[in-house]
Design an enzyme around this catalytic site. Sequence first.
Site, PDB file in Angstrom:
ATOM      1  N   ASP A 184     -16.437  37.094 -31.076  1.00  0.00           N
ATOM      2  CA  ASP A 184     -15.076  36.641 -30.742  1.00  0.00           C
ATOM      3  C   ASP A 184     -14.600  35.492 -31.638  1.00  0.00           C
ATOM      4  O   ASP A 184     -13.423  35.433 -31.993  1.00  0.00           O
ATOM      5  CB  ASP A 184     -14.954  36.268 -29.258  1.00  0.00           C
ATOM      6  CG  ASP A 184     -16.078  35.361 -28.773  1.00  0.00           C
ATOM      7  OD1 ASP A 184     -16.894  34.916 -29.611  1.00  0.00           O
ATOM      8  OD2 ASP A 184     -16.141  35.099 -27.565  1.00  0.00           O
ATOM      9  N   GLU A 233     -22.069  29.643 -35.008  1.00  0.00           N
ATOM     10  CA  GLU A 233     -22.210  29.387 -33.565  1.00  0.00           C
ATOM     11  C   GLU A 233     -22.041  27.891 -33.288  1.00  0.00           C
ATOM     12  O   GLU A 233     -22.974  27.190 -32.868  1.00  0.00           O
ATOM     13  CB  GLU A 233     -23.570  29.892 -33.072  1.00  0.00           C
ATOM     14  CG  GLU A 233     -23.599  31.386 -32.859  1.00  0.00           C
ATOM     15  CD  GLU A 233     -22.678  31.842 -31.728  1.00  0.00           C
ATOM     16  OE1 GLU A 233     -22.602  31.136 -30.700  1.00  0.00           O
ATOM     17  OE2 GLU A 233     -22.020  32.883 -31.882  1.00  0.00           O
ATOM     18  N   CYS A 246     -27.654  24.648 -21.500  1.00  0.00           N
ATOM     19  CA  CYS A 246     -26.664  25.546 -22.088  1.00  0.00           C
ATOM     20  C   CYS A 246     -27.078  26.989 -21.813  1.00  0.00           C
ATOM     21  O   CYS A 246     -28.273  27.284 -21.673  1.00  0.00           O
ATOM     22  CB  CYS A 246     -26.583  25.273 -23.598  1.00  0.00           C
ATOM     23  SG  CYS A 246     -25.410  26.324 -24.460  1.00  0.00           S
TER      24      CYS A 246
END
Lengths: 390, 390
Positions: A184, A233, A246
């Site tokens: 995305d 990332e 996380c």
Amino acid sequence: MSKSYARHLNANAIFHRIRLEPNISQRDIVARTGIDKSVVSSIINSFDELGLVIRAPVSGPNRPGRPVEGLTISPDSGLTVGVQIEAKRIGYVVAALDGIPLLSKVQPFDGQFFSVADLVRKGVAEVMEECSRKGRILGIGVSLPGLVTDAGVLLHAPVLGWRDVPARDAFSDVFEVPVFVGNDGTGAAMAEHMFGECVDVDDFIYLFSGSGVGGALFLKGEIYQGASGLAGELGHIKVVPQGRFCTCGSSGCLSPYLAESGLAEEIGRLSGDHPVSFEQILQRARAGDYVVRSVLDNAGGMLGIAVSSVINTFNPPMVCLGGDMANAEEFMRPAMERELQRLAHPSMSAQTRIIFSRLSTLNPYLGGVALALDGVTGLDSPHVLPKSRA
Amino acid sequence: MSKSYARHLNANAIFHRIRLEPNISQRDIVARTGIDKSVVSSIINSFDELGLVIRAPVSGPNRPGRPVEGLTISPDSGLTVGVQIEAKRIGYVVAALDGIPLLSKVQPFDGQFFSVADLVRKGVAEVMEECSRKGRILGIGVSLPGLVTDAGVLLHAPVLGWRDVPARDAFSDVFEVPVFVGNDGTGAAMAEHMFGECVDVDDFIYLFSGSGVGGALFLKGEIYQGASGLAGELGHIKVVPQGRFCTCGSSGCLSPYLAESGLAEEIGRLSGDHPVSFEQILQRARAGDYVVRSVLDNAGGMLGIAVSSVINTFNPPMVCLGGDMANAEEFMRPAMERELQRLAHPSMSAQTRIIFSRLSTLNPYLGGVALALDGVTGLDSPHVLPKSRA
């Protein structure tokens, strides 16, 4: 660089030059892109065969003499559909090759992989049914919240709990038309470069927040992929040693301080009233809820720490911040700026323009459209389009 | 990419292919590098005119038929001198075009900019005098501990307190031969790619520690520069919010936890015995000093946090750690690995090979040689070499 990849990049550069400058001549395309004349000619022939462009003589007061052949994107060439898979919903956008959205729609999603392809098949059928403009679908782009390899395998989508799923194959199986899948962050960055404030910006770093936090490195005119397509990332830049857990399995990443779930959890703990969406968070902030404002301020500070590392690492001319945070600029920018002032190297910081994406606030699901366009106009095999006009 | 920069990259790629594979034919150069035949031929003609290469017929048991013309770097082509400016000393290396050091020397330095060019002029004259192999100097490379712009201006060298000094002009003024200046991290990374374990590795991230901490992004076969040549300042990745003050003016950077001065200060505070050099720190660690070992362990952990962010950002096939820390691998690697295990994304971490540079431990001053070679064999104007043989 492989020849096929070079051709992909060249084809896309030529397509977008035509899109941005309708009626451009082949000679001007050569001048603007620096691509070899014979390559430009061959790629335009391919576009012509696929019905993507129109050739028409152009003349006018600024063009004395014999009319020159100008190129324009064909308005009837067909449509693309962008699909964005998120934690709790799936977004759809139908757009023509100019990237202007014709229709968008959101569908709830229960996060199950086994049913997602069928759900998306129905969703795409629905939006095509509802869309007033008709035409063949040239390609479908599916934007996924996780690590997608070059081979179209989704290695890990933390917000969905998916691991090692054959995403491209699953979606390709339910459609007759070419399907392009991607991360995305990558899709959204490509959309910024095609349609947003990063048009003609060759180097920028993109970060976005939503159900997760992602990003992309756009370097020297293209997405930088890394060893296997996983680079960018940026939600997993470390901001707090021994910090919050996380979804990636680690701790101290930017993501749990900036993603919707992290913000909602903190607001819930501090106020006793857990928001159910980012829209609710924003409403409360706008209404003056000081708990929500302080949580967004803290998130802005964490963002500033991460962006400082990005500036010191890349010396980028531009950093573009998209997704949910683009809608929260007024609540996050002051703390972000404060941390940049403290933490980024002044020599480099002075050279970096930081923008919150307008495209994200206006058209949040264009990442999938960008992935589809990139594949279609990059003339990617094996997704070769039928050699006939619509 | 500009044509002159493309020619620079192509010329360097061809030169190093000849260096790494003596007696290679033009045809094989074309095959290995993917560079156009006519470009290869033109660049080799330039090398030949400059006396950098020798053409000789090659035949042998594996090469039946008519002998092919093979290319080799000329052993008599001349020498390069690498100069490395550090906080308290200046290092020199003389090397031929094959990069093998012939002589190296260290000179104390008081850190004054006004006298540095003259000091380096004398230092270069001394090493050339002492060097048993004689020959013309093809180029001098000066490796600087700070931000160097494309235009050769040193914006800020924190360990020296220099700001906005015209480094290239200052050194060029005292030499008759071409001088190439650059950031020390960039030079050292180029040396790794030319002579070290990163030969033929097209993507790696380089970090080094010494009087400061620096780095470079080697992406797709070249140094990534950023907006103005400052990219790669990996010593200023943020590892501790509100952490130690850094020479860059900020706080919480990797540098104050890993640079010699930060290590020495912490050891001094904890043990009452302040080391005066990294060599002393290493000696004490090897002798079993537990304070020193714990400080190096802590530094290894901080390094691991920064490398985790690097892995999650770049998905790099290789991370190369050079400079002082390469000599301290045994004391720093365990903590670094522990943090990587905790903090780097497993999908990406599994794809990254992390090495401590052997080149750094053997030949610490090759960064300047790499900068010189890059300029000389990249056929850079305005530093055009005299068109006659030595």
